[in-house]
Each structure stands twice: as structure tokens, then as C-alpha cells.
Design an enzyme around this catalytic site. Sequence first.
Site, PDB file in Angstrom:
ATOM      1  N   LYS A 176       0.847  -1.194   0.000  1.00 52.52           N
ATOM      2  CA  LYS A 176       0.000   0.000   0.000  1.00 52.52           C
ATOM      3  C   LYS A 176       0.882   1.242   0.000  1.00 52.52           C
ATOM      4  O   LYS A 176       1.467   1.621   1.006  1.00 52.52           O
ATOM      5  CB  LYS A 176      -0.940   0.037   1.205  1.00 52.52           C
ATOM      6  CG  LYS A 176      -2.075   1.002   0.930  1.00 52.52           C
ATOM      7  CD  LYS A 176      -2.416   1.927   2.039  1.00 52.52           C
ATOM      8  CE  LYS A 176      -1.957   3.223   2.398  1.00 52.52           C
ATOM      9  NZ  LYS A 176      -2.004   4.347   1.553  1.00 52.52           N
ATOM     10  N   GLY A 229       6.696   5.414   8.392  1.00 51.58           N
ATOM     11  CA  GLY A 229       5.900   6.635   8.378  1.00 51.58           C
ATOM     12  C   GLY A 229       6.015   7.353   9.695  1.00 51.58           C
ATOM     13  O   GLY A 229       7.001   7.176  10.431  1.00 51.58           O
ATOM     14  N   THR A 231       5.561   8.615  13.496  1.00 52.90           N
ATOM     15  CA  THR A 231       5.541   7.877  14.768  1.00 52.90           C
ATOM     16  C   THR A 231       4.114   7.732  15.296  1.00 52.90           C
ATOM     17  O   THR A 231       3.732   6.665  15.783  1.00 52.90           O
ATOM     18  CB  THR A 231       6.460   8.569  15.798  1.00 52.90           C
ATOM     19  OG1 THR A 231       7.807   8.402  15.341  1.00 52.90           O
ATOM     20  CG2 THR A 231       6.348   7.946  17.185  1.00 52.90           C
ATOM     21  N   GLY A 234       2.410   5.061  13.435  1.00 59.40           N
ATOM     22  CA  GLY A 234       2.984   3.774  13.839  1.00 59.40           C
ATOM     23  C   GLY A 234       2.393   3.282  15.155  1.00 59.40           C
ATOM     24  O   GLY A 234       2.094   2.092  15.312  1.00 59.40           O
ATOM     25  N   CYS A 285      13.665  10.451   6.773  1.00 62.79           N
ATOM     26  CA  CYS A 285      13.474  10.130   8.193  1.00 62.79           C
ATOM     27  C   CYS A 285      14.770  10.288   8.971  1.00 62.79           C
ATOM     28  O   CYS A 285      14.759  10.665  10.135  1.00 62.79           O
ATOM     29  CB  CYS A 285      12.875   8.741   8.357  1.00 62.79           C
ATOM     30  SG  CYS A 285      13.638   7.512   7.325  1.00 62.79           S
ATOM     31  N   GLU A 385       9.744  16.434  14.680  1.00 61.66           N
ATOM     32  CA  GLU A 385      10.172  16.135  13.311  1.00 61.66           C
ATOM     33  C   GLU A 385       9.455  17.097  12.354  1.00 61.66           C
ATOM     34  O   GLU A 385       8.226  17.129  12.319  1.00 61.66           O
ATOM     35  CB  GLU A 385       9.825  14.684  12.957  1.00 61.66           C
ATOM     36  CG  GLU A 385      10.276  14.319  11.553  1.00 61.66           C
ATOM     37  CD  GLU A 385      10.044  12.844  11.207  1.00 61.66           C
ATOM     38  OE1 GLU A 385       8.921  12.357  11.414  1.00 61.66           O
ATOM     39  OE2 GLU A 385      10.994  12.210  10.719  1.00 61.66           O
TER      40      GLU A 385
HETATM   41  P1  NDP Z   1       1.755   8.709   7.639  1.00 63.43           P
HETATM   42  O1  NDP Z   1       2.532   8.013   8.670  1.00 63.43           O
HETATM   43  O2  NDP Z   1       0.361   9.079   7.973  1.00 63.43           O
HETATM   44  O3  NDP Z   1       1.695   7.839   6.301  1.00 63.43           O
HETATM   45  C1  NDP Z   1       2.530   6.758   5.975  1.00 63.43           C
HETATM   46  C2  NDP Z   1       1.713   5.652   5.330  1.00 63.43           C
HETATM   47  O4  NDP Z   1       0.761   5.147   6.253  1.00 63.43           O
HETATM   48  C3  NDP Z   1       0.900   6.092   4.129  1.00 63.43           C
HETATM   49  O5  NDP Z   1       0.816   5.040   3.191  1.00 63.43           O
HETATM   50  C4  NDP Z   1      -0.452   6.363   4.750  1.00 63.43           C
HETATM   51  O6  NDP Z   1      -1.490   6.342   3.809  1.00 63.43           O
HETATM   52  C5  NDP Z   1      -0.552   5.210   5.705  1.00 63.43           C
HETATM   53  N1  NDP Z   1      -1.488   5.384   6.796  1.00 63.43           N
HETATM   54  C6  NDP Z   1      -1.955   6.521   7.344  1.00 63.43           C
HETATM   55  N2  NDP Z   1      -2.819   6.245   8.341  1.00 63.43           N
HETATM   56  C7  NDP Z   1      -2.911   4.904   8.428  1.00 63.43           C
HETATM   57  C8  NDP Z   1      -3.633   3.998   9.248  1.00 63.43           C
HETATM   58  N3  NDP Z   1      -4.448   4.424  10.203  1.00 63.43           N
HETATM   59  N4  NDP Z   1      -3.498   2.674   9.053  1.00 63.43           N
HETATM   60  C9  NDP Z   1      -2.667   2.221   8.110  1.00 63.43           C
HETATM   61  N5  NDP Z   1      -1.970   3.021   7.281  1.00 63.43           N
HETATM   62  C10 NDP Z   1      -2.073   4.340   7.450  1.00 63.43           C
HETATM   63  O7  NDP Z   1       2.550   9.959   7.201  1.00 63.43           O
HETATM   64  P2  NDP Z   1       1.954  11.248   6.449  1.00 63.43           P
HETATM   65  O8  NDP Z   1       2.026  11.020   5.028  1.00 63.43           O
HETATM   66  O9  NDP Z   1       0.621  11.631   6.987  1.00 63.43           O
HETATM   67  O10 NDP Z   1       2.995  12.343   6.900  1.00 63.43           O
HETATM   68  C11 NDP Z   1       2.828  13.028   8.142  1.00 63.43           C
HETATM   69  C12 NDP Z   1       4.155  13.294   8.783  1.00 63.43           C
HETATM   70  O11 NDP Z   1       4.782  12.070   9.084  1.00 63.43           O
HETATM   71  C13 NDP Z   1       5.164  13.993   7.921  1.00 63.43           C
HETATM   72  O12 NDP Z   1       5.008  15.347   7.925  1.00 63.43           O
HETATM   73  C14 NDP Z   1       6.444  13.571   8.547  1.00 63.43           C
HETATM   74  O13 NDP Z   1       6.754  14.372   9.646  1.00 63.43           O
HETATM   75  C15 NDP Z   1       6.160  12.198   9.014  1.00 63.43           C
HETATM   76  N6  NDP Z   1       6.663  11.165   8.105  1.00 63.43           N
HETATM   77  C16 NDP Z   1       7.756  10.485   8.483  1.00 63.43           C
HETATM   78  C17 NDP Z   1       8.273   9.533   7.652  1.00 63.43           C
HETATM   79  C18 NDP Z   1       9.488   8.782   8.018  1.00 63.43           C
HETATM   80  O14 NDP Z   1      10.038   8.068   7.191  1.00 63.43           O
HETATM   81  N7  NDP Z   1       9.935   8.892   9.236  1.00 63.43           N
HETATM   82  C19 NDP Z   1       7.693   9.239   6.348  1.00 63.43           C
HETATM   83  C20 NDP Z   1       6.506  10.007   6.055  1.00 63.43           C
HETATM   84  C21 NDP Z   1       6.039  10.927   6.925  1.00 63.43           C
HETATM   85  P3  NDP Z   1      -1.964   7.746   3.135  1.00 63.43           P
HETATM   86  O15 NDP Z   1      -0.821   8.270   2.392  1.00 63.43           O
HETATM   87  O16 NDP Z   1      -3.051   7.304   2.261  1.00 63.43           O
HETATM   88  O17 NDP Z   1      -2.383   8.616   4.276  1.00 63.43           O
END
Ligand code: NDP
Length: 482
Positions: A176, A229, A231, A234, A285, A385
Site C-alpha cells: 500500500k 511513516g 511515529t 505507527g 526520516c 520532526e
Molecule cells: P503517515 O505516517 O500518515 O503515512 C505513511 C503511510 O501510512 C501512508 O501510506 C499512509 O497512507 C498510511 N497510513 C496513514 N494512516 C494509516 C492507518 N491508520 N493505518 C494504516 N496506514 C495508514 O505519514 P503522512 O504522510 O501523513 O505524513 C505526516 C508526517 O509524518 C510527515 O510530515 C512527517 O513528519 C512524518 N513522516 C515520516 C516519515 C518517516 O520516514 N519517518 C515518512 C513520512 C512521513 P496515506 O498516504 O493514504 O495517508
Amino acid sequence: MLLGRKQLLIGGEWRDAADGKVMPVVNPATEEIIAEVASASAPDVDAAVAAARAAFVGPWGKMSARERGRLVYKLGERLMEKVDEVARLETLHNGKPITESRHVEIPMAADCLQYFAGWADKVHGDTIPVKGNALVYTLREPLGVVAAIVPWNFPLLLAMWKVAPALAMGNTVILKPASQTPLTALALGQLAIDVGFPPGVLNVITGSGSTVGQAIVEHPGIDKIAFTGDTSTGKGIMRSAAETLKHLTLELGGKSPNIVFADADLDAAVRGATIGIFYGKGEVCAAGSRLLVDKAIKDQFIGKIAERTKKMVAGDPLDPKTRLGAISSRGQLERVLNYVEIAKREGGSLVAGGSRTDIGTGKGFFMQPTVFADITPDMTIAREEIFGPVLAAIDFVDVDEAIARANDSIYGLAAGIWTRDIKKAHYVASRLQAGTVWINTYNVYDTAAPFGGYKQSGYGREMGRHAIEYYTQTKTVWVDLG
Ligand code: NDP
């Protein structure tokens, strides 16, 4: 629409979402809608799980490990044959410079497939001496159906850190991608069909995290979630996955310190500190977003950083000369600019950047690379972050304070150390609470080297032989010889 409409890949077939819904994909450099993808929901997850399970107990489960490894290797080869096309897609939906997609991310994704392909037939159990007259041996078996949920910053590479070991170890996969960046995951799905993967081994489901992502996390037919993604996302996944006790690996946020001692090669450290935060627009990240500078050289060092930063100009991500692309979405740009305002309010000194910018088109989510000095460890931009091109410089007086400040974070993903003193370098590395420590370099990776977090940056490791642990389980077999 440049790229048209894309469907879900389930059981080797392209199909619309069960309820026919679609969602747009936007190019952050032009603000144009470039494609529409299916917006899946729970019934599509049911279908993908059924297909993945059928492949797991069927052709994929029956294939020899060596043959499986060959197919995974071929997928890597095929990805490199298509590198120009896939890199262009990565840049179009993410906004990163084409040079990063073409020469770093997609080749690393292919390398990851080929690295894990080599492990496919080399992971096996042991015979174990026990008390009494028995033969005891272990089998290393796949987990079953693995779901990979990935973010938008390195869409294909972070997917491959999960998909490659999962497939090589004999699992089937539901991938996904993030809603903002679904195109390269779908392209990978087509490549898997082209090289001959049996239907259902790799399924690609696009749709929003809160609906389809959540449905994946709750689905009783899925054995493992591999997530990268935020925290907070997660933590939510961990809570939801508890209900069905899924295996889980989490690679989460970071606020990584990059520590510059007075005895460092300062020019190298300036390069390392700027690459550490501005590569990938800071949407990394492991970005070195906290610059810890020895007070003795603070003014000189920050002056050099500011000078170098001011020379970095955002450009068209498709131009091979561009080194700073577009922020991935309007929402992310607004979020980063909001942190800039918070930093100013809390007393940070803005020494470079700080504003939205434009590349002469009047369109796109571009931002100046930004540096703040005089940040104290309690300020918001030293703690949260940001996930954008914003560097927060904090000073320290000695080694102990450098270590204490570096570790003063809920996160522990990565850290950098710049010094010519080899003893100090290893001592500090041993004291840092971080999954990766770079000495006199930053932001370097290799598929053979494990990566993952301490503290709230997650758990489990991706890449290297360590990752294999998280895609296999051990069965112990006792044979009575009495
Ligand atoms: P998310 O953690 O929300 O998204 C990462 C993935 O998880 C996406 O595929 C998202 O889908 C999916 N997702 C979101 N909610 C759920 C859920 N409840 N159950 C299962 N999967 C889910 O990150 P965001 O894109 O919202 O970014 C927000 C912030 O997160 C950023 O500004 C950044 O600070 C941080 N971030 C950190 C990352 C890292 O590698 N450390 C990577 C990305 C973001 P969808 O895209 O459809 O929402």
C-alpha cells in the site's frame, strides 16, 4: 491528465476499486493532476488477502527457494531496464530532483531486490544437540501474507526495503503506497507481471491510509505489517495490529543530531551537514535536522553553512541539474512553513531561507532551504520532526554535553559525528542512542547494512541479513530416536 487512470493490482489482474472510487495524484512541482488512481476500501483488501493467501499456499509456496530468488533477481534487473521511466514517475509524484530518482533511489531499489534474491536459498535451519535420544532440527519458514505500508518520501525504495526480503523469504505481499505517491508501486506491479511472478504474489492496493490502510492493519488474514511513516501513525498501527497479534516492524520518525566537533575537517562537515538536511528536501526520516556545533567554532561554522545554503536554489525537478526539488504537497509545505514561524516566535535566529519560493512558473510547492541558529534544546524545532529543509543549530561546550544533547530526544534513528579524533569518534558512537551512526559522513546507505530505530523511531531492522529475521519464523521439529 498526463498519465491517465490506474487500477489496483489484485491476483495478477488490474481492476477498479470495488466501489469504483478514484483519487487524484498531483505533481507538487506544477500543482497539476497527473493521474487518477483507484481508491480502495475494505472489500478490495479482502480480495487482495484472498489472492495473496492463494499464491502463498499455491505456486509461490511450492516454488523452490532458488527459483524464487531468480525471479526476485529478475525483477531487479527489469527495474533497471526501466529505470528512466520509473525514475521519471518518482519525480513527477514526489517532486524530488530527477538526478536523485534516476541515479540513487531507483538503482538502490533494484539493488535491494538483487541483494535479497541472493539470500533466498541461503536461509535454513539448524540441527540442535539436546538431552536424551532425539533429533531436533529447525526450519526457517515464511510468515505468510505481508502488508507493506509505505510513505511518500522515498516511495519505491522504502517499499523495496520490505517487498524484497518478504518475497525472497517466500512470503506474498500486499503493497500500500502513500496516497500522494502511488505511481511507482503500480509500475513495480506491472514489472512483476512482466517477469513472470505468479498471480497474487505481489498485490498493489492504492487508497487512503485511514480507510484501506486501517482495513489492512485490522485484517485477520494478514500475518505481518511492515510500516514506515510517522511515529503517531505507527503507534496507532501497533494498537490496531494487537487485536490480531500481527508481526510488526516499524520505521518511524527521527530528529537526528549531526555533531560537529571543533577538531573536524570543517569544510567536509559543512558539506555533510547540508547534504544531511537538504538531500531529499529534508523529507528524509534520518535527516540530520539537529546540527550540534561546538561552541568554540559556532559562529565560523554557522556562517559557512548559511553561505552554502543561500547558494542552493530550488529548480524544476525534471531538470538533471536541479539539486533541490519541490516539497511533496501543499499540506507538507504549510506544515514546514508553520514550523519556521514557531521557531522565529520562540527566539531562533533565521540565518538562511525561511520562505516559500518559486522557480519562475508561479506554481509548485517550493521552499528555500532554511537554517536557524541559537536554537535551544527545549524549542519546538529542536524536538519535533519537521520533515522539510529546515536545520536547527544548537551548541555544546564539551563531549559530555554533546552526547547528552544528542540523546535528548524521543527519537533515535540516526546520528552523525564530525571529528579528526578517532578515539573520540568511537567513544561518542558508542554512547549515542541511534540505530545508525555516521562518522565523518552522513546519509549513506547500502542494502547490506541494517537500518532502523532506537526509542520512538521504531523497531525491527530493514536491509542486511538482519531484515531476514523479520520475514521468517522458526519451527522446531523433534524426532524421537529412543
Ligand atoms: P503517515 O505516517 O500518515 O503515512 C505513511 C503511510 O501510512 C501512508 O501510506 C499512509 O497512507 C498510511 N497510513 C496513514 N494512516 C494509516 C492507518 N491508520 N493505518 C494504516 N496506514 C495508514 O505519514 P503522512 O504522510 O501523513 O505524513 C505526516 C508526517 O509524518 C510527515 O510530515 C512527517 O513528519 C512524518 N513522516 C515520516 C516519515 C518517516 O520516514 N519517518 C515518512 C513520512 C512521513 P496515506 O498516504 O493514504 O495517508
